[in-house]
Enzyme design. Structure first.
Site, mmCIF file in Angstrom:
data_model
loop_
_atom_site.group_PDB
_atom_site.id
_atom_site.type_symbol
_atom_site.label_atom_id
_atom_site.label_comp_id
_atom_site.label_asym_id
_atom_site.label_seq_id
_atom_site.Cartn_x
_atom_site.Cartn_y
_atom_site.Cartn_z
ATOM 1 N N TYR A 37 0.744 -1.183 0.107
ATOM 2 C CA TYR A 37 -0.145 0.141 0.012
ATOM 3 C C TYR A 37 0.918 1.252 -0.037
ATOM 4 O O TYR A 37 0.285 2.334 0.229
ATOM 5 C CB TYR A 37 -0.846 0.208 1.324
ATOM 6 C CG TYR A 37 -1.926 -0.971 1.238
ATOM 7 C CD1 TYR A 37 -3.162 -1.080 0.194
ATOM 8 C CD2 TYR A 37 -1.996 -2.145 2.005
ATOM 9 C CE1 TYR A 37 -4.045 -1.930 0.143
ATOM 10 C CE2 TYR A 37 -2.989 -3.061 2.197
ATOM 11 C CZ TYR A 37 -3.980 -2.974 0.910
ATOM 12 O OH TYR A 37 -5.080 -3.764 1.162
ATOM 13 N N ASP A 78 -1.986 -11.508 8.212
ATOM 14 C CA ASP A 78 -1.295 -12.780 7.415
ATOM 15 C C ASP A 78 0.304 -12.676 8.071
ATOM 16 O O ASP A 78 0.662 -13.741 7.937
ATOM 17 C CB ASP A 78 -1.467 -12.948 6.240
ATOM 18 C CG ASP A 78 -2.639 -13.052 5.533
ATOM 19 O OD1 ASP A 78 -3.399 -14.219 5.594
ATOM 20 O OD2 ASP A 78 -3.298 -11.927 5.022
ATOM 21 N N HIS A 83 4.906 -6.048 -4.644
ATOM 22 C CA HIS A 83 3.477 -6.116 -4.969
ATOM 23 C C HIS A 83 2.819 -4.931 -4.543
ATOM 24 O O HIS A 83 3.046 -4.195 -3.725
ATOM 25 C CB HIS A 83 2.845 -7.515 -4.402
ATOM 26 C CG HIS A 83 3.027 -7.235 -2.802
ATOM 27 N ND1 HIS A 83 1.573 -6.980 -2.239
ATOM 28 C CD2 HIS A 83 3.540 -7.386 -1.867
ATOM 29 C CE1 HIS A 83 1.931 -7.047 -1.056
ATOM 30 N NE2 HIS A 83 3.144 -7.079 -0.640
ATOM 31 N N TYR A 134 -11.577 -0.578 0.130
ATOM 32 C CA TYR A 134 -11.477 -0.236 1.550
ATOM 33 C C TYR A 134 -9.937 0.355 1.853
ATOM 34 O O TYR A 134 -10.020 1.022 2.844
ATOM 35 C CB TYR A 134 -11.972 -1.337 2.172
ATOM 36 C CG TYR A 134 -10.527 -2.415 2.628
ATOM 37 C CD1 TYR A 134 -10.149 -1.998 3.909
ATOM 38 C CD2 TYR A 134 -9.979 -3.030 1.889
ATOM 39 C CE1 TYR A 134 -9.357 -3.144 4.383
ATOM 40 C CE2 TYR A 134 -9.044 -3.921 2.261
ATOM 41 C CZ TYR A 134 -8.553 -3.859 3.718
ATOM 42 O OH TYR A 134 -7.732 -4.644 4.098
ATOM 43 N N ARG A 135 -8.987 0.304 0.888
ATOM 44 C CA ARG A 135 -7.689 0.608 1.271
ATOM 45 C C ARG A 135 -6.885 0.717 -0.130
ATOM 46 O O ARG A 135 -7.348 -0.151 -0.962
ATOM 47 C CB ARG A 135 -7.323 -0.620 2.159
ATOM 48 C CG ARG A 135 -5.777 -0.195 3.062
ATOM 49 C CD ARG A 135 -5.729 -1.281 3.868
ATOM 50 N NE ARG A 135 -4.499 -1.351 4.601
ATOM 51 C CZ ARG A 135 -4.108 -2.172 5.375
ATOM 52 N NH1 ARG A 135 -4.734 -3.292 5.395
ATOM 53 N NH2 ARG A 135 -2.954 -2.164 6.082
#
Length: 611
Positions: A144, A204, A447, A528-529
């Site tokens: 992110y 995770d 990623h 949502y993000r």
């Protein structure tokens, strides 16, 4: 495979790995570095990136003042080579998974406060000198944007290094209070050290900040998987330097002590203000309370489904099971291709041709794995005593029997190194490292996540899935979907993996991400993000009633942060100092595309003049 330097241990560094996982971390690091084809760093083309509208002389004077406030060693210029590192040794100077040029989204310096009072001093300094600051907890917001400031040249305020105390664990109240630098590893280990009968809920990977993940509204997998929902009480430094306690903490305790109800009841009297400090730039959260879960019996399991077209039927079966509370946790539904990449083998191990791995190749390899030749894999966990769990599993198996060919597995049915055994740990509050394995899919792997929300309905899930399938095929990128499913909503999380050394590949990823946001929004589904480079585009999709939500957020921002110094642009919220002056990156803007090749996302004078 060459052995790399040992990863940091939690015994030696606040951001390190639990001693129980040192060997696993070493193996993960060795694997990742064996797949690198680029050097650890290259000489920088530019010196310190100055904050906007700041001269070198003014910046030097400002840094001198900040060092006087925090100590000489606690303010570090970002003038050294940029090293991406890896999960446990990540940078706090830029995004380790850089999509644009490595030298674009960089800080000018890093400040290390040791207390809430220090944070207040930094904020007051930023107002005095007009320099933007960008707070991070531990900087493991990977996928992110990591630690990169949205405005290049901002001073990163690294809260984790010197603010990493577990302030309190209340065994009677089943709650705790932590600072930003407390990781899931650290909190879990401390609970085990005290031999307390509690679980934490972790995502995770366990190396992230408990506080940071919650205020970014991250999720986990036990019945307390809503991390922000499990918080209770905050201590916040506002953008003016003023100190605020939310909830019952606003009521003073006896003789200057903390209010004894602060971690018991989340609200106070009047408006509930905590929510405005999640996914915002309205304040810096320096302490946060959380409720803990009592340990209980549990049983993890795996279900497989044979056909791709089973997808909407699986979702339809999950919905009533989740709404009625039969499903014990927040389960995952993953496409079988994820069974390949979570082994840690690179893509070339499975397929050496061009483009995404073909479906028949996935099928061939899956048939040799414990899951067998299937399309979808469901990971769930039930909680309670042995009798209750058996009853729950009987109901679940009966419901899914409507899908012809489904299979049921317990951990004892698969090898010890199978992913199901790691899910069993995570779903019982034990932080692990397994999700690092899929980073080996590509050389120099990085990623980002595409994370829309849909209702838990088969037709809605299918619409978003079909968009993903079509656009991933269009841009030649492997599709890795993971759905975290609750009774009324699903997080459809797409993991977009790319080689950070390939400009061509990163341009395709950028085009894919831009189209995914736009197409799902047209169908009524929003993220949502998101990654910081797409925050403006995502925020503008929430534009009902002439952007009423954004106008509301901007009103709050301007009231709390009149000088616009706190994380301008975070989550698409810009203060008036920057607003409408070319900083926003909206759909159709080609600056991300250009910055991948060495340009910049910062607005040029021409852009500012045009706007």
């Amino acid at each position: 495979m060459k052995s790399q330097s040992p990863p940091p241990s939690l015994d030696a560094r606040y951001s390190g790995i639990s001693p129980r996982l040192v060997k696993i971390a070493q193996n993960a690091k060795d694997k990742l570095y064996s797949n690198k084809t680029v050097p650890e760093s290259v000489p920088r083309r530019h010196g310190v990136r100055l904050p906007p509208d700041t001269t070198g002389e003014a910046f030097d004077e400002a840094i001198k003042a900040l060092r006087k406030a925090l100590g000489e060693d606690n303010v570090v210029l970002n003038d050294k080579p940029l090293v991406d590192g890896w999960y446990l040794e990540h940078p706090n100077t830029h995004d380790a998974f850089h999509l644009v040029d490595q030298e674009d989204l960089v800080s000018s310096a890093t400040a290390y406060p040791a207390s809430t009072a220090d944070v207040q001093a930094v904020v007051k300094w930023a107002n005095e000198h007009g320099i933007p600051i960008y707070p991070i907890s531990m900087g493991r917001n990977v996928g992110y944007g990591g630690t990169a400031p949205r405005v290049p040249g901002s001073v990163v305020v690294d809260l984790g290094k010197r603010m990493n105390k577990i302030i309190n664990i209340d065994a009677e109240n089943a709650s705790c209070v932590v600072e930003p630098g407390v990781s899931y590893f650290a909190l879990y280990d401390e609970i085990q050290r005290r031999n307390l009968p509690f679980w934490i809920d972790c995502p995770d990977l366990g190396g992230g900040s408990v506080l940071g993940n919650a205020i970014d509204r991250g999720v986990g997998y036990t019945p307390m998987g809503d991390h922000f929902g499990a918080h209770c009480g905050m201590e916040v430094v506002l953008p003016t330097g003023e100190l605020l306690r939310t909830g019952m903490g606003a009521l003073p305790g006896k003789d200057g002590a903390d209010n004894p109800t602060w971690q018991s009841f989340p609200a106070a009297y009047g408006p509930y203000s905590d929510g405005i400090f999640s996914q915002s730039n309205f304040g810096i959260v320096c302490q946060m309370g959380f409720h803990l879960m009592h340990e209980t019996g549990h049983q993890s399991y795996m279900l497989t489904f044979p056909r791709d077209e089973d997808f909407p039927d699986i979702v339809e079966i999950i919905r009533p099971l989740a709404q009625k509370g039969i499903l014990g946790n927040i389960p995952q539904l993953r496409h079988v291709v994820q069974e390949l990449n979570v082994t840690g083998h690179p893509k070339s191990h499975w397929y050496s041709g061009p483009g995404p791995v073909p479906r028949d190749v996935i099928r061939k390899h899956a048939s040799q794995m414990p899951c067998g030749d299937c399309a979808w894999v469901f990971y769930g966990t039930q909680y309670g005593d042995e009798t209750a769990i058996k009853t729950q599993l009987d109901v679940i198996k009966s419901a899914f029997s409507a899908i012809n060919g489904f299979k049921f597995f317990l951990p004892l049915d698969v090898p010890p190194d199978h992913y199901l055994n790691d899910r069993a740990l995570v779903c019982s509050g034990v932080p692990v490292l397994r999700e690092l394995e899929w980073l080996n899919w590509k050389p120099n792997s990085a990623h980002l996540f595409f994370s829309p929300i849909t209702p838990t309905r088969g037709r809605d899930a299918q619409i978003v899935h079909d968009i993903n399938v079509r656009l991933h095929a269009k841009y030649g990128i492997d599709l890795f979907p993971t759905l975290c499913i609750a009774g009324r909503e699903m997080h459809y999380i797409t993991n977009i993996i790319y080689d950070r050394s390939s400009d061509e590949e990163k341009r395709r990823v950028n085009a894919l991400m831009t189209e995914l946001i736009a197409e799902t929004a047209r169908e009524g589904y929003g993220e949502y993000r998101t990654h910081l480079l797409y925050a403006d585009q995502v925020a503008r999709t929430y534009n009902w009633n002439d952007n009423a939500l954004m106008r509301f957020n901007e009103t709050i921002k301007d009231a709390l942060d009149p000088n616009g110094i706190l994380a301008p642009g975070r989550n698409g919220i810009w203060p008036k100092k920057y607003r409408g002056k070319g900083w926003e990156l909206l759909a159709g803007d080609d600056r991300i595309h250009k910055a991948i090749g060495g340009g910049t996302i910062a607005p040029s004078r021409a852009t500012k003049a045009k706007l």
